[in-house]
Scaffold this motif. Sequence first.
Motif, mmCIF file in Angstrom:
data_model
loop_
_atom_site.group_PDB
_atom_site.id
_atom_site.type_symbol
_atom_site.label_atom_id
_atom_site.label_comp_id
_atom_site.label_asym_id
_atom_site.label_seq_id
_atom_site.Cartn_x
_atom_site.Cartn_y
_atom_site.Cartn_z
ATOM 1 N N ASP A 313 42.834 36.926 33.157
ATOM 2 C CA ASP A 313 43.594 37.430 32.010
ATOM 3 C C ASP A 313 42.760 37.403 30.731
ATOM 4 O O ASP A 313 41.911 36.520 30.524
ATOM 5 C CB ASP A 313 44.853 36.584 31.776
ATOM 6 C CG ASP A 313 46.069 37.120 32.523
ATOM 7 O OD1 ASP A 313 46.084 38.323 32.832
ATOM 8 O OD2 ASP A 313 46.993 36.335 32.785
ATOM 9 N N THR A 366 45.002 41.970 28.705
ATOM 10 C CA THR A 366 45.980 42.094 29.794
ATOM 11 C C THR A 366 47.376 41.659 29.379
ATOM 12 O O THR A 366 48.369 42.199 29.873
ATOM 13 C CB THR A 366 45.548 41.270 31.014
ATOM 14 O OG1 THR A 366 45.411 39.887 30.624
ATOM 15 C CG2 THR A 366 44.222 41.767 31.572
ATOM 16 N N SER A 394 44.697 48.386 30.760
ATOM 17 C CA SER A 394 44.466 46.988 31.152
ATOM 18 C C SER A 394 45.713 46.131 30.977
ATOM 19 O O SER A 394 45.836 45.066 31.601
ATOM 20 C CB SER A 394 43.322 46.391 30.324
ATOM 21 O OG SER A 394 43.654 46.383 28.940
ATOM 22 N N ARG A 396 49.058 44.425 31.460
ATOM 23 C CA ARG A 396 49.958 44.214 32.598
ATOM 24 C C ARG A 396 51.240 43.500 32.204
ATOM 25 O O ARG A 396 52.201 43.461 32.971
ATOM 26 C CB ARG A 396 49.250 43.436 33.714
ATOM 27 C CG ARG A 396 48.933 41.985 33.373
ATOM 28 C CD ARG A 396 48.352 41.245 34.580
ATOM 29 N NE ARG A 396 48.237 39.819 34.318
ATOM 30 C CZ ARG A 396 49.210 38.933 34.544
ATOM 31 N NH1 ARG A 396 50.383 39.348 35.016
ATOM 32 N NH2 ARG A 396 49.040 37.658 34.275
#
Length: 683
Positions: A313, A366, A394, A396
């Motif tokens: 991450d 992320t 990127s 999430r």
Amino acid sequence: MTNLLTEHRTFPAPAHLAASANVGPAEAARLRAEADADHVAFWERAAERLEWAEPWHTAHTWSPAVPRDDDPDELTVPEATWFAGGRLNVAVNCVDRHVAAGRGDKVALHFEGEPGDRRTVTYADLQREVSRAAHALTALGVGKGDRVVVYLPVLVETVVITLAIARIGAIHSLVFGGFSAEAVRFRVQDTGATLVVTSDGQFRRGVAVPTKASADAAVAGLDHVEHVLVVRRTGDLTPDVPWTPGRDVWWHDVVDTAPDVHEAEAFDAETPLFVMYTSGTTGKPKGLVHTAGGYLTQAAWTHWAVFDVRDDDVHWCTADLAWVTAHTYEIYGPLANGVTQVIYEGTPSTPHPGRHWEIIERYGVTTYYTAPTLIRTFMTWFPDGLPATWDLSSLRLLGTVGESINPEAWVWFHEQVGGGRAPIVDTWWQSETGAAMVAPLPGVTTLKPGSATRPLPGISAKVVDDHGVEVAPGQGGFLVVDRTWPGMARTVWGDAERFRDAYWARFAAQGYYFAGDGARYDADGDIWLLGRVDDVINVSGHRLSTIEIESALVSHPLVGEAGVAGVEDATTGQAIAAFVIPARAPAAPDDAAAWVAHALELTQTLRAHVAREIGPIAKPRDVVVVPDLPKTRSGKIMRRLLADLVTGGSLGDVTSLQDAGALTRIQAVLASRAAAHPKETVS
């Protein structure tokens, strides 16, 4: 509290997260069952994720506020301990243990300065820098229990000195770098700080601004301040730095030259870690005291669970480091979990409105955690949606914090920033709670735009009426926490009675912590925050939530952001005044009269829209179109100031404002409105 607005859209947890999340459906059910059976044992297991030099002998003690034996009309002061007898070092948990585990080369921080300068710091680099700073602090006479006020922007040095203060057992209090000398002085004086850490200057909206003089004004005449430690940030751009020989020292002279190895001492879990001052929207700010072991336990576990932490991450919490959100989810939680982070010094519109998207693309962010107020601002900057200029693939996971997020802003964030694929963890918590309390678990929770959903495992919260009785689904009431938790503030610095009276007295008979927020349950039992109870508007006997009216306004495509306040009305008791930032600014944005003309175009449209969305009772009496809203640095709209602006009352404490100039701009609009329409009720 009357509930009028309903939201029916739902977003189930993505299948891939349900299968792979740190806390999936089966794990969540197990954790909740364990916590309900014994919440102390639950948090003991969470504490075991940390590195302890010595184990605790007493997991938890709690003395609630109860009538005193010698005076039944007076309540005792509540006291809590977590993991007493256990010894740990917070900085070791955030830095050294990752290096010892062989992860020293992992990036800890990607720093992006507002002018565009960049720096990458590994965990091994961070260990060396924190060690140097710890030696420098000791050389400056700072020891265990001493207080240090940090008055810096978002810099690597800010993270370093914060961790170094924790490393030596001292107590830090971070202050937003844009605060006035008066606001800084209050915190220095209240804590009795022996050291203030500041900079020669800082960058604000593309300009180098000197700040050392403000720090000097803040400490003038305070004999307990022994030294002022100064970071050289703006250099030749802010020359002639005022200097007091013998008191003032340069960072590069005492920190950069110190040894880079430091033997850390372990401290008892109940050792105070920091004093976090509330924004002071009413009365003087309260200095909330958080202690090492319980706070770090909840910060680390909730970051791991709510943000579904992965080893690869790149986490970005956009808060200023002085805000509690940054303490928990930009310093202590992520670093305790060994995560790579982005920290950004500047404003989101410098040098262009897409700076955040540029940063996300550059570092491959992320998880992106920000405030609803910024999301609503983005909506006004990009009224036609985000262009395909930046690659945000990127991302999430998204998160929000600070205030309830309006459903339309939630959907915009999900679709435009998250590409319709990234879940949003809408977190409710406070400076007082230390860490997230009510929030989704991204691999488990069916998301509802505008709802923080359920209390996290290990946390118990309820919505109750005036008598402490839990309300039925669909009903509004007061949000309370009915079980202790490890990240809870222990007291108000120097004023334990204020701690009792502010948070524990109202529902002392039930033993509840009173959050000061209104909330409701929906039919599924999910929690919807309705804003501060102080912001409730009483219109003809209906207690209306400001957040619901604001959400209705923001749902109209012509509105980017809205702040609602109650003002006196001879007929209804209170009337609703809506301050609206339009989705598109007037053609002459610097002309106050242009905003007044824009309001005439929007007023009837927006009043009718609110009536359709939540009922005629909620129609604003007045619609004022403004370029800004008064907000704290944490993104909260100061609705009290909106009401004071309307009535012409005293504005009181405004030191916590992110931009004090917003008040001047609103006052100019109101003055122009009064001149053009002298019979209008808003003047």
